[in-house]
Scaffold this active site. Structure first.
Site, mmCIF file in Angstrom:
data_model
loop_
_atom_site.group_PDB
_atom_site.id
_atom_site.type_symbol
_atom_site.label_atom_id
_atom_site.label_comp_id
_atom_site.label_asym_id
_atom_site.label_seq_id
_atom_site.Cartn_x
_atom_site.Cartn_y
_atom_site.Cartn_z
ATOM 1 N N ASP A 1 0.857 -1.171 0.000
ATOM 2 C CA ASP A 1 0.000 0.000 0.000
ATOM 3 C C ASP A 1 0.901 1.231 0.000
ATOM 4 O O ASP A 1 2.123 1.142 0.155
ATOM 5 C CB ASP A 1 -0.939 -0.014 1.204
ATOM 6 C CG ASP A 1 -2.219 0.766 0.938
ATOM 7 O OD1 ASP A 1 -2.216 1.656 0.068
ATOM 8 O OD2 ASP A 1 -3.233 0.492 1.609
ATOM 9 N N TYR A 2 0.293 2.374 -0.151
ATOM 10 C CA TYR A 2 0.996 3.656 -0.325
ATOM 11 C C TYR A 2 1.984 3.906 0.822
ATOM 12 O O TYR A 2 1.593 4.177 1.939
ATOM 13 C CB TYR A 2 -0.063 4.758 -0.357
ATOM 14 C CG TYR A 2 0.332 6.059 -1.005
ATOM 15 C CD1 TYR A 2 1.331 6.864 -0.477
ATOM 16 C CD2 TYR A 2 -0.333 6.504 -2.144
ATOM 17 C CE1 TYR A 2 1.660 8.068 -1.063
ATOM 18 C CE2 TYR A 2 -0.009 7.726 -2.733
ATOM 19 C CZ TYR A 2 0.985 8.504 -2.193
ATOM 20 O OH TYR A 2 1.302 9.709 -2.781
#
Length: 769
Positions: A294-295
């Site tokens: 994820d980011y």
């Protein structure tokens, strides 16, 4: 240099290439297509430097659509130098073509990029939020929504979408409950499979197919206190039984990628968790795709206390992470870690291979511009057909929570309706959370929709009545984008006075209230999950008029609605319905469609009941009627929720017969047939979701009081009856025991069939092995 895309010799599969593969690897390639892909990727990787291999593991954001606090610089140079494997946040044929040409024409080996985006509930044409979509209990509608999204996304150059989100959530304070399918693993798994099939289509090489990215792996919905990015801690047994099944269902449906979550699993951040990403996902479940972080979840492992960027990057690679989103930890540290012996060439090669395989499966090596067609972009995006599909999905997602004295549907002619509330003549908040490419200006407001349906046949009066919130500090948090929530120039008192004066002229009040777009979704946890005070003050003032109030409720989560339930004549939960919000709402309010939605996440009476969910375990002192002391209950409220899982009313009424079983004693792998007759006892045609639950009252460990194991959506005309049957095998009786073995145990089982988890008919059966 001649591009290898035009060099036929490069694509030729030779015996020498196959013999060059490791023996075990070659033996594992059972299908000709897999063997061809493996040979192609192996040949390409022999030409790649270490830097180019590491570059494939680097996913950057273009800056066009940013969903975190960090962005990447020097993207153009990175592409040309082979330091970028993919880009997310960039869409539109012209934009994507420019970036792809940089990779294909300027990088040494001309390896194409993969382009991703958060396409969650539609791309340009926005469907209801996923929690609303799950309330349809209609897998065909859900799969079609993903198919429409894929066609629009590919028309704008995308080939990878960060969806579906399949996290089980039992805490309505968590903002991202809006992005999932609720609290049940069985229903969640069915929806996950439908979404993956809708996105990926029949062949990933097709121009309108995207790779699905299942998120967030794993357990993200179990965040403590319902607070975003927070710790998750649960037993392996609970993981396997209640939280992991939807991820597994998505993998079984052929999902091409998985996104690791921000949280820890067994104390280890998911992005660097070898048990999760390798032992479970790849070895137990047989996942063949790639895993992306994820980011910045890779660099955030440092905040979890696992070391500096180089250390956590090595941990993540060794754990089985293939692609690093935004953090550039792989890009900037892996080569040095390789030289220091902290990672191996084989580990880098394995990750690189999986990225290249994804691009191969998408057909990007055959045609890196396969979805880049300006004419298709004009023709396939935001079409009338797509808008109709979004409207139908929205209509099916609405849940009728209350309808006293059949106040709904409203009459299509005569009378006066006061339409009040901050969401009544509002376009911006129709779309809900996570609509990166959605254009709120093109959405249909509730007032517009009502005018479309009744025209001048009903007199419609409007008053805003209240702000979304009067709390300026709260408003600052909601405005992470410009102008998302604003204050009216008038005072709250003046606005309420206007609403009251308007309502006095009307026969019925339609109050359109609830959460704005930014009140749910990522980083939108709430400790108070009621309707904001500004809006409730308006409702209380209107209630004093003694006129019937119909609440049209916008929400990205279950809300606490005790006062509203007591004082409103009707409540129609419309979630955040998407582009066609107003049209869909009006169709239902005026009876052109009879609502059939059923909630998939329990509505508590108060936040103090959270977590609350239907498939809980029993206790040694379960509360029953009678004296309450020394029982598992609250002193001040009922244990029961405001609205239970599976609940939803209709404009008609459905009657259920007793459950009939084909047998009451079975052995081994026999099939049990359970039947009920459902009758439409009302005056309206309608759809009903018939739900089947199983209870295992005696087992080797404590079981849930009941578990959803089947459902069917049927349509009945007034007076019509249909027999609904469920085929039950030992598969529906299985659970994970204390050794994490998925099996069933002989004994008594209770089969429950009904209209919700709290309203069923039941029959018992003895089943021996």
């Amino acid at each position: 240099m001649k591009s290898f895309f035009t060099n036929k010799a490069f694509f030729k599969i030779t015996a020498a290439a196959m013999l060059a593969m490791p023996f075990g690897q070659a033996m594992a390639q059972t299908a000709p297509a897999d063997a061809k892909m493996n040979a192609f990727v192996s040949t390409l990787m022999k030409k790649m430097t270490v830097d180019e291999k590491i570059g494939q593991l680097n996913l950057v954001t273009s800056g066009m659509a940013i969903t975190g606090s960090v962005t990447n610089n020097g993207v153009d140079n990175g592409i040309a130098n082979g330091k970028i494997g993919g880009i997310f946040g960039l869409y539109g044929v012209e934009n994507v073509r420019k970036a792809q040409e940089l990779a294909v024409k300027n990088s040494r080996l001309h390896i194409p990029l993969i382009f991703g985006l958060d396409v969650i509930h539609g791309h340009r044409t926005i469907f209801p939020i996923p929690l609303g979509m799950s309330a349809t209990w209609d897998l065909d509608i859900i799969q079609k929504s993903a198919r429409v999204a894929a066609k629009e996304a590919t028309a704008e150059g995308l080939n990878w979408v960060f969806s579906p989100m399949v996290d089980i959530a039992r805490d309505a304070r968590w903002g991202r409950i809006s992005e999932g399918s609720g609290e049940d693993p069985y229903l969640g798994g069915k929806i996950a499979g439908a979404m993956v099939k809708g996105y990926q289509g029949t062949n990933l090489k097709n121009a309108d197919a995207v790779i699905a990215c299942v998120k967030h792996f794993a357990l993200y919905g179990g965040a403590e206190a319902g607070r975003e990015y927070n710790t998750v801690d649960m037993s392996r047994l609970q993981m396997y039984q209640d939280y992991l099944p939807p991820y597994k269902a998505a993998v079984d449906a052929g999902a091409g990628s998985i996104m690791s979550s921000f949280n820890t699993v067994d104390g280890v951040p998911s992005t660097g968790n070898k048990w999760l990403l390798t032992d479970l996902l790849r070895k137990q479940w047989g996942f063949k795709g790639f895993v992306v972080s994820d980011y910045t979840s890779l660099s955030e492992m440092s905040n979890h206390g696992l070391g500096d960027l180089a250390q956590v990057s090595a941990i993540a690679l060794k754990a089985g992470l293939d692609m690093d989103m935004v953090a550039e930890g792989f890009l900037n540290t892996l080569k040095k870690s390789l030289q220091q012996g902290k990672v191996t060439q084989a580990e880098i090669d394995a990750a690189c291979r999986r990225i290249l395989e994804a691009k191969y499966k998408l057909g990007l090596f055959d045609n890196p511009y396969k979805s880049l067609n300006a004419e298709v972009e004009k023709k396939n995006v935001f079409t009338e057909e797509n808008r109709k599909a979004a409207r139908v999905a929205a209509e099916h997602s609405f849940v009728l929570l209350k309808n006293t004295n059949q106040i709904l549907p409203l009459k299509k002619s005569g009378g006066t309706i006061a339409v009040v509330g901050p969401l009544a003549d509002n376009k911006r908040d129709m779309l809900g959370t996570w609509v990166i490419a959605g254009e709120w200006e093109k959405s249909v407001s509730v007032m517009e929709g009502m005018k479309h349906v009744v025209g001048d046949n009903v007199k419609l009066l409007y008053a805003k009545g209240a702000n979304i919130t009067d709390d300026t500090e709260f408003m600052k948090r909601l405005n992470f984008g410009p102008g998302m929530v604003s204050l009216d120039a008038r005072s709250p008192e003046d606005m309420i006075d206007e609403a009251v004066k308007t309502a006095k002229k009307a026969d019925i009040i339609v109050a359109v209230v609830g959460e704005s777009q930014s009140m749910s979704g990522e980083s939108s946890s709430r400790s108070d999950i009621g309707i904001p005070e500004s809006q409730k003050n308006m409702l209380k003032a209107l209630a004093k008029l003694g006129k019937p109030i119909v609440i049209v409720l916008f929400n990205g989560r279950p809300l606490t609605l005790s006062w509203e339930h007591e004082n409103a004549a009707a409540i129609l939960d419309v979630w955040a319905p998407g582009t066609e919000a107003g049209n869909a709402i009006a169709e239902v309010l005026f009876g052109n469609y009879n609502p059939s939605g059923k909630i998939t996440a329990t509505f508590p009476r108060t936040v103090g009941q959270i977590p609350i969910y239907y498939n809980h375990k029993n206790t040694g002192r379960p509360y029953t009627d009678g004296p309450t002391k020394f029982k598992s209950n609250y002193l001040d409220i009922s244990n029961d929720p405001q609205y239970p899982f599976g609940y939803g009313l209709s404009y008609t009424s459905f009657g259920y017969s007793d459950v009939k079983l084909s047998k009451t004693k079975l052995k081994g792998n026999e099939t049990l047939t359970a039947k009920v007759t459902v009758t439409n006892n009302g005056a309206y045609a309608g759809e009903e979701v018939v739900q089947m639950y199983v209870t295992d009252p005696v087992a080797s460990l404590s079981r849930s009081v009941q578990e959803l194991k089947g459902f069917q959506k049927i349509s009945l005309q007034p007076g019509e009856a249909k027999e609904v049957s469920f085929a039950i095998t030992p598969e529906q009786l299985k659970f994970y025991n204390s050794q994490l073995k998925y099996d069933w145990e002989p004994g008594e089982f209770i089969i429950r069939i009904g209209t919700s988890s709290a309203d069923t008919h039941s029959a018992k059966v003895q089943w021996q092995k």
